[in-house]
Design a protein around this motif. Structure first.
Motif, PDB file in Angstrom:
ATOM      1  N   GLN A  24      76.869  70.747  37.072  1.00 28.04           N
ATOM      2  CA  GLN A  24      76.602  69.477  37.739  1.00 28.04           C
ATOM      3  C   GLN A  24      77.690  68.483  37.374  1.00 28.04           C
ATOM      4  N   SER A  25      78.048  67.631  38.336  1.00 29.84           N
ATOM      5  CA  SER A  25      79.064  66.633  38.035  1.00 29.84           C
ATOM      6  C   SER A  25      78.459  65.530  37.182  1.00 29.84           C
ATOM      7  N   ALA A  26      79.297  64.926  36.369  1.00 29.60           N
ATOM      8  CA  ALA A  26      78.837  63.842  35.502  1.00 29.60           C
ATOM      9  C   ALA A  26      78.493  62.630  36.351  1.00 29.60           C
ATOM     10  N   GLU A  27      77.461  61.926  35.950  1.00 27.77           N
ATOM     11  CA  GLU A  27      77.133  60.683  36.633  1.00 27.77           C
ATOM     12  C   GLU A  27      78.102  59.615  36.185  1.00 27.77           C
ATOM     13  N   LYS A  28      78.231  58.597  37.019  1.00 28.83           N
ATOM     14  CA  LYS A  28      79.140  57.505  36.721  1.00 28.83           C
ATOM     15  C   LYS A  28      78.367  56.194  36.846  1.00 28.83           C
ATOM     16  N   LEU A  29      78.653  55.275  35.920  1.00 21.26           N
ATOM     17  CA  LEU A  29      78.076  53.941  35.978  1.00 21.26           C
ATOM     18  C   LEU A  29      79.213  52.953  36.192  1.00 21.26           C
ATOM     19  N   LEU A  30      79.067  52.144  37.214  1.00 23.72           N
ATOM     20  CA  LEU A  30      80.001  51.045  37.454  1.00 23.72           C
ATOM     21  C   LEU A  30      79.279  49.760  37.071  1.00 23.72           C
ATOM     22  N   LEU A  31      79.775  49.111  36.024  1.00 22.38           N
ATOM     23  CA  LEU A  31      79.235  47.816  35.604  1.00 22.38           C
ATOM     24  C   LEU A  31      80.107  46.728  36.217  1.00 22.38           C
ATOM     25  N   VAL A  32      79.526  45.909  37.058  1.00 22.75           N
ATOM     26  CA  VAL A  32      80.237  44.775  37.641  1.00 22.75           C
ATOM     27  C   VAL A  32      79.705  43.539  36.937  1.00 22.75           C
ATOM     28  N   ILE A  33      80.572  42.884  36.184  1.00 24.95           N
ATOM     29  CA  ILE A  33      80.132  41.736  35.390  1.00 24.95           C
ATOM     30  C   ILE A  33      80.874  40.496  35.854  1.00 24.95           C
ATOM     31  N   THR A  34      80.104  39.496  36.264  1.00 22.90           N
ATOM     32  CA  THR A  34      80.680  38.232  36.734  1.00 22.90           C
ATOM     33  C   THR A  34      80.165  37.032  35.941  1.00 22.90           C
ATOM     34  N   THR A  35      79.059  37.206  35.274  1.00 28.08           N
ATOM     35  CA  THR A  35      78.429  36.081  34.585  1.00 28.08           C
ATOM     36  C   THR A  35      79.237  35.630  33.373  1.00 28.08           C
ATOM     37  N   GLU A  36      79.167  34.346  33.097  1.00 28.91           N
ATOM     38  CA  GLU A  36      79.785  33.835  31.873  1.00 28.91           C
ATOM     39  C   GLU A  36      78.766  33.759  30.729  1.00 28.91           C
ATOM     40  N   ASP A  37      77.516  34.098  31.020  1.00 32.80           N
ATOM     41  CA  ASP A  37      76.460  34.042  30.013  1.00 32.80           C
ATOM     42  C   ASP A  37      76.671  35.150  28.980  1.00 32.80           C
ATOM     43  N   SER A  38      76.886  34.772  27.731  1.00 34.78           N
ATOM     44  CA  SER A  38      77.214  35.743  26.683  1.00 34.78           C
ATOM     45  C   SER A  38      76.079  36.732  26.408  1.00 34.78           C
ATOM     46  N   LEU A  39      74.835  36.284  26.500  1.00 25.97           N
ATOM     47  CA  LEU A  39      73.710  37.202  26.271  1.00 25.97           C
ATOM     48  C   LEU A  39      73.638  38.269  27.353  1.00 25.97           C
ATOM     49  N   THR A  40      73.876  37.868  28.593  1.00 28.47           N
ATOM     50  CA  THR A  40      73.838  38.826  29.698  1.00 28.47           C
ATOM     51  C   THR A  40      75.015  39.782  29.617  1.00 28.47           C
ATOM     52  N   GLN A  41      76.206  39.276  29.297  1.00 30.43           N
ATOM     53  CA  GLN A  41      77.363  40.153  29.109  1.00 30.43           C
ATOM     54  C   GLN A  41      77.075  41.173  28.009  1.00 30.43           C
ATOM     55  N   PHE A  42      76.501  40.687  26.930  1.00 35.88           N
ATOM     56  CA  PHE A  42      76.175  41.539  25.785  1.00 35.88           C
ATOM     57  C   PHE A  42      75.224  42.656  26.199  1.00 35.88           C
ATOM     58  N   MET A  43      74.168  42.308  26.916  1.00 34.52           N
ATOM     59  CA  MET A  43      73.188  43.318  27.317  1.00 34.52           C
ATOM     60  C   MET A  43      73.804  44.325  28.274  1.00 34.52           C
ATOM     61  N   ALA A  44      74.685  43.876  29.149  1.00 29.14           N
ATOM     62  CA  ALA A  44      75.383  44.805  30.044  1.00 29.14           C
ATOM     63  C   ALA A  44      76.181  45.819  29.236  1.00 29.14           C
ATOM     64  N   MET A  45      76.839  45.347  28.190  1.00 27.34           N
ATOM     65  CA  MET A  45      77.640  46.235  27.345  1.00 27.34           C
ATOM     66  C   MET A  45      76.756  47.167  26.512  1.00 27.34           C
ATOM     67  N   VAL A  46      75.603  46.674  26.066  1.00 20.05           N
ATOM     68  CA  VAL A  46      74.655  47.527  25.333  1.00 20.05           C
ATOM     69  C   VAL A  46      74.217  48.684  26.239  1.00 20.05           C
ATOM     70  N   LEU A  47      73.826  48.365  27.469  1.00 25.76           N
ATOM     71  CA  LEU A  47      73.389  49.401  28.392  1.00 25.76           C
ATOM     72  C   LEU A  47      74.524  50.358  28.735  1.00 25.76           C
ATOM     73  N   GLY A  48      75.725  49.818  28.917  1.00 27.52           N
ATOM     74  CA  GLY A  48      76.880  50.666  29.187  1.00 27.52           C
ATOM     75  C   GLY A  48      77.130  51.656  28.065  1.00 27.52           C
ATOM     76  N   ASN A  49      77.033  51.188  26.829  1.00 26.09           N
ATOM     77  CA  ASN A  49      77.204  52.073  25.677  1.00 26.09           C
ATOM     78  C   ASN A  49      76.120  53.143  25.631  1.00 26.09           C
ATOM     79  N   GLN A  50      74.894  52.770  25.956  1.00 22.92           N
ATOM     80  CA  GLN A  50      73.797  53.742  25.952  1.00 22.92           C
ATOM     81  C   GLN A  50      74.009  54.821  27.016  1.00 22.92           C
ATOM     82  N   VAL A  51      74.429  54.403  28.194  1.00 22.24           N
ATOM     83  CA  VAL A  51      74.674  55.347  29.285  1.00 22.24           C
ATOM     84  C   VAL A  51      75.841  56.275  28.924  1.00 22.24           C
ATOM     85  N   GLN A  52      76.887  55.703  28.346  1.00 15.56           N
ATOM     86  CA  GLN A  52      78.034  56.509  27.931  1.00 15.56           C
ATOM     87  C   GLN A  52      77.620  57.530  26.866  1.00 15.56           C
TER      88      GLN A  52
END
Length: 143
Positions: A24-52
């Protein structure tokens, strides 16, 4: 002879899920981040690390004020409980193979150049981002 055939059959049964998973091919996650909110950026990166960590390929597209995450020497907001910033988590993903790109209008409109970007960050090519979006196994999260 029967014992050998039985062992081969048993091995085939036990290994078949592994070979199916490998094909099976590997899944891919595209994180599109536009917010300047540091908490939201942080959570996006937490989820990205978990998916990776679960084996998916991660690509990050930074646009608008989120582009500041890609700038050398930008202000990093350390968040509790581990005093880690979104940029630190992004760099961790990059070490794990994540591709990080910045939207093309960011640099000229922020008064920055490619030299201002942290190592490994590149300027996105919209046609290639569109290809990623259209890939069957790509999941997109936007913050």
């Amino acid at each position: 002879m029967k014992k050998v055939l039985m062992k081969i059959a048993l091995a085939a049964i036990l290994l078949s899920p592994l070979s199916a998973a490998a094909s099976q091919s590997a899944e891919k996650l595209l994180l599109v981040i536009t917010t300047e909110d540091s908490l939201t950026q942080f959570m996006a990166m937490v989820l990205g690390n978990q998916v990776q960590a679960k084996g998916a390929d991660v690509e990050i597209l930074l646009c608008g004020k989120a582009g500041d995450l890609a700038v050398k020497g930008s202000k990093e907001i350390l968040l509790k409980p581990k005093d880690v910033s979104a940029q630190m988590l992004m760099k961790k993903m990059m070490k794990g193979g994540a591709k990080v790109e910045i939207c093309p209008p960011y640099l000229p409109n922020a008064g920055k150049t490619k030299a201002d970007l942290i190592d490994g960050v590149s300027v996105a090519q919209p046609a290639k981002v569109a290809d990623t979006i259209l890939e069957k196994d790509t999941k997109i999260l936007s913050y």
